[in-house]
Motif scaffolding. Structure first.
Motif, PDB file in Angstrom:
ATOM      1  N   PRO A  40       0.821  -1.214   0.000  1.00  0.00           N
ATOM      2  CA  PRO A  40       0.000   0.000   0.000  1.00  0.00           C
ATOM      3  C   PRO A  40       0.857   1.266   0.000  1.00  0.00           C
ATOM      4  CG  PRO A  40      -0.013  -1.027   2.175  1.00  0.00           C
ATOM      5  CD  PRO A  40       0.705  -1.966   1.254  1.00  0.00           C
ATOM      6  N   VAL A  43      -1.915   4.799   3.599  1.00  0.00           N
ATOM      7  CA  VAL A  43      -2.488   4.019   4.698  1.00  0.00           C
ATOM      8  C   VAL A  43      -2.786   4.919   5.894  1.00  0.00           C
ATOM      9  CG1 VAL A  43      -1.252   1.916   4.022  1.00  0.00           C
ATOM     10  CG2 VAL A  43      -0.214   3.455   5.683  1.00  0.00           C
ATOM     11  N   TYR A  48       0.785  -3.118   8.502  1.00  0.00           N
ATOM     12  CA  TYR A  48       0.638  -3.437   7.077  1.00  0.00           C
ATOM     13  C   TYR A  48       1.751  -4.359   6.586  1.00  0.00           C
ATOM     14  CZ  TYR A  48      -2.644   0.387   7.281  1.00  0.00           C
ATOM     15  OH  TYR A  48      -3.703   1.186   7.634  1.00  0.00           O
ATOM     16  N   ASP A  49       1.455  -5.042   5.474  1.00  0.00           N
ATOM     17  CA  ASP A  49       2.419  -5.935   4.829  1.00  0.00           C
ATOM     18  C   ASP A  49       2.947  -5.312   3.538  1.00  0.00           C
ATOM     19  OD1 ASP A  49       1.996  -7.941   6.722  1.00  0.00           O
ATOM     20  OD2 ASP A  49       0.487  -8.964   5.510  1.00  0.00           O
ATOM     21  N   TRP A  50       4.239  -5.504   3.288  1.00  0.00           N
ATOM     22  CA  TRP A  50       4.866  -5.139   2.018  1.00  0.00           C
ATOM     23  C   TRP A  50       5.617  -6.354   1.513  1.00  0.00           C
ATOM     24  CZ3 TRP A  50       4.007  -1.516   5.705  1.00  0.00           C
ATOM     25  CH2 TRP A  50       3.404  -0.325   5.281  1.00  0.00           C
ATOM     26  N   ASN A  89       6.185  -7.332   7.585  1.00  0.00           N
ATOM     27  CA  ASN A  89       5.139  -6.538   8.203  1.00  0.00           C
ATOM     28  C   ASN A  89       5.754  -5.412   9.014  1.00  0.00           C
ATOM     29  OD1 ASN A  89       3.333  -6.097  10.763  1.00  0.00           O
ATOM     30  ND2 ASN A  89       1.995  -6.863   9.150  1.00  0.00           N
ATOM     31  N   THR A  91       4.497  -1.735  11.477  1.00  0.00           N
ATOM     32  CA  THR A  91       3.457  -0.894  12.055  1.00  0.00           C
ATOM     33  C   THR A  91       3.911   0.556  12.057  1.00  0.00           C
ATOM     34  OG1 THR A  91       2.739  -2.711  13.487  1.00  0.00           O
ATOM     35  CG2 THR A  91       2.035  -0.489  14.107  1.00  0.00           C
TER      36      THR A  91
END
Length: 121
Positions: A40, A43, A48-50, A89, A91
């Motif tokens: 993303p 956000v 979140y995941d990258w 992941n 935060t």
């Protein structure tokens, strides 16, 4: 007798340059390509995941170093198979723009260039 001298000379040369019978001498090792970072780009604060994917020209396994743009980073993580997307992941707590940066290193120590994306939080 010449064979013994020749073999002894080769062993001596190998010892002098640090090569043993259990070592492999890697010639023309190129660094991995810079990682492709996907995930993303806009956000809210949260978790979140990258995905990170780096291809090594020789197909060697790779490790990743990631800077998350908020003052935190991951040291070298891996190794993983070359040209396979790996999910990490993170935060984010604060609003703003951050630059996620990553680079890859193969198992022989060749380090590739940084890649980056900008994320708005």
């Amino acid at each position: 007798m010449n064979k013994k001298i020749l073999i002894g000379s080769i062993i001596t040369i190998c010892i002098l340059i640090g090569v043993s019978s259990t070592s492999a001498l890697v010639v023309n090792n190129r660094p991995p390509d810079k990682p492709i970072i996907t995930g993303p780009l806009k956000v809210k604060p949260g978790d979140y995941d990258w995905r990170f994917n780096a291809k090594d020209p020789e197909g060697d396994n790779v490790s990743y170093e990631i800077k998350w743009g908020d003052g935190t980073q991951e040291g070298w993580i891996g190794p993983f198979e070359s040209n396979i997307s790996i999910v990490f992941n993170h935060t984010y707590y604060d609003i703003g723009y951050v630059g996620i940066r990553a680079r890859a290193k193969d198992v022989y120590g060749a380090i590739g260039n940084w890649s980056s994306i900008i994320v708005r939080i």
